[in-house]
Design a protein around this motif. Structure first.
Motif, short mmCIF file in Angstrom:
data_model
loop_
_atom_site.label_atom_id
_atom_site.label_comp_id
_atom_site.label_asym_id
_atom_site.label_seq_id
_atom_site.Cartn_x
_atom_site.Cartn_y
_atom_site.Cartn_z
N THR A 19 0.82 -1.20 0.00
CA THR A 19 0.00 0.00 0.00
C THR A 19 0.86 1.26 0.00
O THR A 19 0.60 2.21 -0.75
CB THR A 19 -0.94 0.01 1.22
N ALA A 20 1.89 1.28 0.83
CA ALA A 20 2.78 2.45 0.90
C ALA A 20 3.42 2.72 -0.46
O ALA A 20 3.47 3.88 -0.92
CB ALA A 20 3.85 2.24 1.96
N MET A 21 3.90 1.68 -1.13
CA MET A 21 4.55 1.87 -2.42
C MET A 21 3.55 2.31 -3.48
O MET A 21 3.86 3.18 -4.31
CB MET A 21 5.25 0.59 -2.85
N TYR A 22 2.38 1.72 -3.51
CA TYR A 22 1.38 2.10 -4.51
C TYR A 22 1.01 3.57 -4.40
O TYR A 22 0.94 4.29 -5.41
CB TYR A 22 0.11 1.25 -4.33
N VAL A 23 0.74 4.03 -3.18
CA VAL A 23 0.32 5.41 -2.99
C VAL A 23 1.44 6.38 -3.38
O VAL A 23 1.21 7.40 -4.06
CB VAL A 23 -0.12 5.64 -1.54
N LEU A 24 2.67 6.07 -2.99
CA LEU A 24 3.81 6.94 -3.32
C LEU A 24 4.03 7.02 -4.83
O LEU A 24 4.23 8.11 -5.39
CB LEU A 24 5.07 6.43 -2.63
N VAL A 25 3.98 5.88 -5.50
CA VAL A 25 4.23 5.87 -6.94
C VAL A 25 3.10 6.58 -7.69
O VAL A 25 3.34 7.38 -8.60
CB VAL A 25 4.40 4.42 -7.45
N ALA A 26 1.85 6.29 -7.32
CA ALA A 26 0.72 6.94 -7.98
C ALA A 26 0.76 8.45 -7.78
O ALA A 26 0.53 9.22 -8.72
CB ALA A 26 -0.60 6.37 -7.46
N LEU A 27 1.05 8.89 -6.56
CA LEU A 27 1.08 10.32 -6.25
C LEU A 27 2.16 11.03 -7.05
O LEU A 27 1.92 12.09 -7.66
CB LEU A 27 1.31 10.52 -4.76
N THR A 28 3.37 10.48 -7.07
CA THR A 28 4.47 11.15 -7.77
C THR A 28 4.29 11.08 -9.29
O THR A 28 4.65 12.02 -10.01
CB THR A 28 5.82 10.55 -7.37
N ALA A 29 3.73 9.98 -9.80
CA ALA A 29 3.52 9.86 -11.24
C ALA A 29 2.50 10.88 -11.73
O ALA A 29 2.72 11.58 -12.73
CB ALA A 29 3.07 8.44 -11.59
N VAL A 30 1.38 10.96 -11.04
CA VAL A 30 0.34 11.92 -11.44
C VAL A 30 0.84 13.34 -11.25
O VAL A 30 0.61 14.22 -12.10
CB VAL A 30 -0.95 11.69 -10.62
N GLY A 31 1.54 13.60 -10.15
CA GLY A 31 2.06 14.94 -9.91
C GLY A 31 3.09 15.37 -10.94
O GLY A 31 3.23 16.56 -11.23
#
Length: 483
Positions: free
Chosen positions: A273-285
């Motif tokens: 969960t931690a990795m998914y949220v971090l990757v999704a957040l930085t990719a979209v940002g």
């Protein structure tokens, strides 16, 4: 009518009969499989089966649907997975066998529900392996193009529905994973651990690079499709959380299953969960949600856009090739172990439970590998991912119900882990599963209905007559008559 009534009664009794927990546990304790896995390999198994599936493959499909709020889609899907994970952890510690949710349902809700659950697990594991393999082919092409300027011809890298002849890379990676599994559980665990560590390092590298290009303007409007978009995105990306239950399929190959299985399930879900949220957040940002759409190798494209250089994209694509292959390996492992339990109960042919010289189900693994390879070669990714989600959610819902039933019917059963805040936890888990199922597309429901009808046909024509519970119950009645 006098003849028909006993037959109807016998059929209803057969559908509702449960397999005693003590009998299931005894079978697990006397398994022919080799007990060689400790806590770290079990965590690696769960993380390896989960991490990468959604981020490397499905993010590009879910982001345009939910917008920047795809981050919340991952959080919502994670919450649904968390409550179900707590139920899984309790049952894995109480009933440590290879069958996962199938065996738990057999002990709590009866043979018919167990069969439906097992049938859903076959859909979940088999189709998810195929879906991940299709995504693996996209990253392989990206890596070959970045590294040596070569691409696999579209005709051999796409399913017929996408205009190709077959997805050859997807089929090949499934067959290679099957061969690794035939080599033995310990050997497979070493491969899984190494590739899982590599996968984590690659994603940390991605986050470190893309956070430097984070632009808050890319986060607005945050939820263009509102709650419906977030829920729909969560239904799609829930596919990427299915692997955490892989540890529960290793109940007969764990050295200390009562202690280690619950820990592995909860810890692995937290890491993922931690990795998914971090990757999704930085990719979209970094590039915006719309820019992620329509790309099978979306993270490599993000790296290329952010850095303006080719080598970071090549590194990520190489890591994805190795990492996604580990997902194929670990999820294929889970499916074969569920089939071992179903075969041992007589509900599917005996060949699926036969253990070879290396103490692994060799014939089972090769047959499953061949079928899944064909599925990966000829069915497109989007249809595979959503079909997986519905099978997963049904299985998770049954696990949440199973915890409630077992707490009531076997309150004194030894449990190495107890889900907190009973009965609130499994009830919330069940409710979230229902919410996410409702967000799936009509064609997904149609495919699931067809799969269920086929499963009912197999059960009533084969399984119900060959169930080992028939022999066991006849033996019990004979002993009662002699006494």
């Amino acid at each position: 009518m006098r003849v028909a009534s006993p037959l109807v009664s016998l059929t209803l009794q057969s559908l509702l009969r449960t397999k005693p927990v003590e009998r299931i546990t005894d079978e697990g304790a006397n398994t022919q499989l080799k007990r060689s896995l400790g806590l770290v390999p079990l965590i690696a198994l769960s993380v390896g089966a989960t991490l990468g599936t959604g981020i490397f493959v499905v993010l590009g499909e879910a982001a345009p649907q939910a917008g920047p709020a795809v981050v919340l889609s991952f959080v919502l899907a994670a919450l649904a997975a968390l409550f179900s994970a707590l139920s899984y952890a309790e049952l894995a510690g109480a009933v440590p066998v290879s069958g996962s949710a199938y065996s738990y349902s057999y002990a709590t809700m009866g043979e018919f529900v167990a069969w439906l659950c097992g049938w859903c697990l076959l859909l979940e594991y088999g189709v998810s392996v195929a879906a991940v393999a299709v995504g693996w082919g996209g990253y392989l092409n990206e890596f070959l193009h970045s590294a040596i300027g070569v691409r696999i011809p579209d005709a051999l890298a796409s399913s017929p529905a996408a205009g190709g002849i077959m997805d050859l890379p997807a089929a090949v990676v499934v067959l290679l994973a099957a061969l690794v599994l035939v080599g033995g559980a310990r050997e497979s665990a070493v491969v899984t651990t190494v590739t899982t560590v590599l996968k984590l390092l690659v994603l940390v590298f991605f986050v470190a690079v893309t956070v430097t290009a984070f632009n808050s303007e890319n986060m607005a409007p945050f939820a263009p499709a509102g709650i419906a978009g977030i829920t729909g995105g969560a239904s799609a990306v829930f596919f990427s959380f299915i692997g955490f239950d892989a540890a529960s399929t290793a109940g007969e190959e764990a050295r200390n299953p009562q202690r280690d299985l619950p820990r592995a399930i909860v810890i692995s879900l937290g890491i993922v969960t931690a990795m998914y949220v971090l990757v999704a957040l930085t990719a979209v940002g970094a590039v915006g949600a719309d820019a992620l759409g329509g790309q099978e190798a979306s993270l490599s494209a993000v790296m290329r856009d952010v850095t303006g250089a080719g080598w970071p994209s090549t590194v990520l694509a190489f890591g994805a090739v190795i990492a996604i292959a580990s997902v194929v390996l670990t999820v294929l492992y889970g499916q074969t172990r569920v089939l071992v339990s179903m075969s041992r109960d007589g509900l599917v042919p005996a060949m699926f439970a036969r253990v070879g010289k290396r103490r692994v189900p060799t014939a089972n693994t090769l047959v499953v590998g061949g079928v899944v390879a064909a599925l990966a070669a000829f069915v497109p990714l989007g249809q595979l991912a959503e079909a997986t989600s519905i099978g997963t959610l049904v299985a998770f819902a049954l696990v949440n119900i199973g915890v409630l039933v077992l707490r009531r019917t076997k309150p004194d059963l030894p449990r190495s882990f107890r889900a907190p805040l009973m009965p609130i936890t499994p009830i919330i888990g069940l409710g979230l599963c229902v919410l996410l199922v409702a967000g799936l597309k009509p064609q997904t429901w149609l495919a699931f209905a067809i799969w269920t009808v086929v499963g009912l046909g197999v059960y009533f024509l084969y399984g119900v007559h060959r169930s080992r519970l028939n022999d066991w119950q006849h033996g019990e009645r004979a002993q009662a008559g002699q006494s």
